[in-house]
Design an enzyme around this catalytic site. Structure first.
Site, short mmCIF file in Angstrom:
data_model
loop_
_atom_site.label_atom_id
_atom_site.label_comp_id
_atom_site.label_asym_id
_atom_site.label_seq_id
_atom_site.Cartn_x
_atom_site.Cartn_y
_atom_site.Cartn_z
N LYS A 190 3.47 1.06 -11.76
CA LYS A 190 2.90 2.09 -11.58
C LYS A 190 4.94 2.52 -10.15
O LYS A 190 3.86 2.16 -9.23
CB LYS A 190 1.78 2.13 -10.75
CG LYS A 190 1.01 3.48 -10.74
CD LYS A 190 2.21 4.56 -10.38
CE LYS A 190 1.62 4.54 -8.38
NZ LYS A 190 2.65 5.41 -7.54
N GLY A 242 3.20 -2.30 -0.11
CA GLY A 242 3.54 -0.89 0.99
C GLY A 242 2.12 -1.69 1.71
O GLY A 242 2.65 -2.82 2.52
N SER A 243 1.02 -0.23 2.36
CA SER A 243 0.63 -0.78 3.34
C SER A 243 -0.56 -1.57 3.31
O SER A 243 -1.36 -1.64 2.69
CB SER A 243 0.03 0.66 3.80
OG SER A 243 -1.40 0.90 2.94
N GLY A 247 -2.98 -2.55 0.54
CA GLY A 247 -3.12 -3.85 -0.18
C GLY A 247 -4.69 -4.39 -0.05
O GLY A 247 -4.81 -4.91 -0.70
N GLU A 264 3.07 -7.83 -0.22
CA GLU A 264 3.70 -7.54 0.98
C GLU A 264 3.46 -6.61 1.49
O GLU A 264 3.65 -5.24 1.09
CB GLU A 264 4.97 -7.47 0.14
CG GLU A 264 5.89 -8.44 0.96
CD GLU A 264 6.55 -7.13 1.77
OE1 GLU A 264 6.74 -7.54 3.47
OE2 GLU A 264 7.41 -6.13 1.83
N CYS A 298 10.02 -2.49 5.68
CA CYS A 298 8.90 -3.55 6.42
C CYS A 298 9.19 -4.31 7.20
O CYS A 298 8.54 -4.66 8.48
CB CYS A 298 8.51 -4.45 5.17
SG CYS A 298 8.08 -3.72 3.63
N GLU A 400 2.51 -0.56 13.07
CA GLU A 400 3.73 -0.30 12.35
C GLU A 400 3.73 1.19 12.45
O GLU A 400 2.89 2.20 11.89
CB GLU A 400 3.54 -1.06 11.07
CG GLU A 400 4.80 -0.35 9.96
CD GLU A 400 5.19 -1.18 9.20
OE1 GLU A 400 4.30 -1.81 7.96
OE2 GLU A 400 5.24 -1.98 8.38
C1 UN1 Z 1 11.37 -3.82 3.35
O1 UN1 Z 1 11.52 -4.26 3.70
O2 UN1 Z 1 10.41 -2.98 2.89
O3 UN1 Z 1 15.99 -7.86 4.40
C2 UN1 Z 1 12.67 -5.07 1.92
C3 UN1 Z 1 15.78 -6.16 4.54
C4 UN1 Z 1 16.01 -5.42 2.37
C5 UN1 Z 1 15.12 -5.77 1.66
C6 UN1 Z 1 13.70 -5.00 2.89
N1 UN1 Z 1 16.80 -6.82 1.51
O4 UN1 Z 1 15.99 -5.57 4.92
#
Ligand code: UN1
Length: 512
Positions: A190, A242-243, A247, A264, A298, A400
């Site tokens: 999805k 996602g958030s 999660g 994650e 993230c 965040e």
């Molecule tokens: C993310 O931040 O959601 O390390 C993934 C990084 C990328 C992946 C980031 N290779 O910034």
């Protein structure tokens, strides 16, 4: 979500929009409801990238049934043979990199160079993880009885539901899809509703690579489709990026069915700049870490913790550079910082800027405004924003933001800086700029994050090292590297007794 919804309201009557479908059991199909949603360019909302099926539980049922039907044959296909198809896939992605890159920038907004990096990450992940088809190492170990053999092998977990976000439209689906497939699972994806084309490009490439019908299935849509996947009784594993709020709900739902779940989620990553750091290098890194992908990573460097001795100098250089960043359409090669993904994101980020000014009473040193003049009016553009004199505990320091906003925080000792970095609920990524090897190693030891960089920003993870975080960032799993195999496979311990008689472990005496 608001991006697509808003666009739908505004533009639904426009003709000649490219139409895309779900991929179920090797067929490209409409949603059961016959409803569609529109994928809008966040830099120019008059530009409709395409319309996609708005899927519901019925579509998810069909996709899960297709994945279930394909499972046995795929599981029984030797892993090196599965991997051959994945190597084909890597080549197809590589050959289409330019088109995928442009389409990604158009639907997601990140500048072309970064979209190219995202596609490259999918290529790297696919080559690297396909290589596991000839490894997928287990182990042998001595048995405690004579004439008995003990070993351990990986087996697929079964049907995997993959739920992916908007910010890495091809890289993150690949992080989940490729290891799931090499381990012998079938999947239903999805994809993020704001960036459905990039995941669809990846799935189409799977079809071209010869991956059998039903092994990879794609449903487009919103939370309704995601929830149906999470709740489906035939799904054995959910992998989600996602958030943290979503999660947690997914984890709760998965717990009811004893599903495996890998999460994650959020981050509140920080860079430490020591007084001995190369300041220009630290400023370069901070700009890249804070404003790359418009801060929608993230791993974004949303806090910069700077030694008091170099604080003034660092802030002056950073602010000057931030003010010079060119905000615009990511398709324009001169753009440094693209738009944010949609109106909801814009509102949330602006809300935090207000909190920074009025509640936290930090100093707004650069940016802070939405850009609305000229071409900016067509998209979701925001000035890159820097708050200074930020103190630990302020809301902009703790929560965040997921946008082009960073906070600079002064400190006096390395221990204090480490306490600041660790003093948030998340634990994804951290960094330290220093020339002192003792300080670097001490920080590497004490920073409680899943990833830590020395003399570079908090972003830029490579696919062959584990990716993930501590505390509220995740639930203990790691993607990428070989560690991801522990998500998508389960261990099976095998004992072979060739003594020809009953031997009771823990009970029978062994003659020495
Ligand atoms: C993310 O931040 O959601 O390390 C993934 C990084 C990328 C992946 C980031 N290779 O910034």
């Amino acid at each position: 979500m608001a991006k697509a919804k808003k666009a739908k309201e505004k533009n639904v009557s426009k003709p000649a929009v490219a139409t895309y479908h779900n991929y179920i059991g090797g067929e490209w199909v409409k949603s059961a409801s016959g409803e569609w949603f529109e994928n809008v360019n966040p830099a120019d909302t008059t530009d409709i990238v395409g319309r996609f099926p708005k899927s519901n539980a019925e579509d998810v049922d069909l996709a899960v049934a297709a994945a279930k039907a394909a499972a046995t044959k795929w599981r029984q296909t030797p892993a090196p043979k599965r991997a051959e198809l994945l190597f084909n896939l890597a080549e197809i992605i590589r050959d289409n990199k330019q088109r995928y890159t442009e389409e990604m920038t158009r639907e997601m907004g990140k500048v072309l160079k970064e979209a190219g990096g995202d596609v490259q990450e999918a290529i790297d992940c696919t080559y690297y993880t396909a290589g596991e088809g000839r490894r997928l190492h287990g182990f042998t170990t001595p048995a405690e009885m004579k004439n008995k053999f003990a070993m351990c092998v990986r087996q697929p977990v079964g049907l995997c539901g993959l739920i992916t976000p908007f910010n890495f439209p091809m890289a993150i689906p690949s992080w989940k899809l490729i290891p799931a497939l090499v381990c012998g699972n079938t999947v239903v994806i999805k994809s993020g509703e704001d960036v459905p084309l990039s995941a669809l490009n990846l799935v189409k490439a799977c079809e071209q690579a010869g991956i059998p019908k039903g092994v990879v299935n794609l449903v487009n849509g919103f939370g309704e489709a995601g929830a149906a996947l999470v709740d489906h009784k035939d799904v054995r594993l959910i992998s989600f990026t996602g958030s943290t709020d979503t999660g947690r709900k997914i984890a709760e739902a998965c717990a009811r069915d004893n599903k495996i779940v890998s999460l994650e989620m959020g981050g509140k990553n920080a860079i430490i700049v020591m007084d001995d750091a190369d300041i220009d290098n630290a400023v370069d890194g901070s700009l890249w870490g804070a404003f790359g992908t418009s801060g929608q990573r993230c791993t974004a460097s949303s806090r910069i913790v700077v030694h008091k001795k170099v604080y003034k100098k660092f802030v002056a250089k950073l602010v000057e550079r931030v003010k010079a960043l060119r905000v615009g359409n990511g398709l324009d090669p001169k753009t440094d910082v693209g738009p944010v993904i949609h109106e909801d994101a814009m509102q949330k980020i602006q809300g935090y800027i207000e909190i920074g000014k009025k509640v936290d009473k930090a100093t707004l040193a650069a940016g802070g405004n939405r850009l609305t003049k000229g071409n900016y009016a067509k998209g979701w553009f925001l000035e890159p924003t820097v708050f200074t004199d930020v103190k630990p505990g302020m809301r902009i320091e703790q929560e965040e933001i997921f946008g082009p906003v960073t906070s600079v925080i002064p400190f006096s000792t390395l221990d204090e800086a480490i306490e600041i970095v660790n003093g948030v609920k998340y634990g994804l990524s951290s960094a330290i700029y220093t020339q002192d090897v003792n300080k670097a190693f001490y920080a590497m030891q004490e920073l409680y994050t899943g990833i830590c960089y020395v003399n570079s920003a908090t972003i830029g993870a490579e696919v062959h090292l584990p990716f993930g975080g501590t505390k509220a960032t995740g639930n203990g799993h790691r993607e990428a590297g070989t560690q991801v195999l522990d998500i998508f496979s389960e261990w099976k311990s095998l004992y072979v007794d060739y003594s020809g008689k009953l031997q009771k472990a823990q009970i029978d005496a062994v003659e020495i």
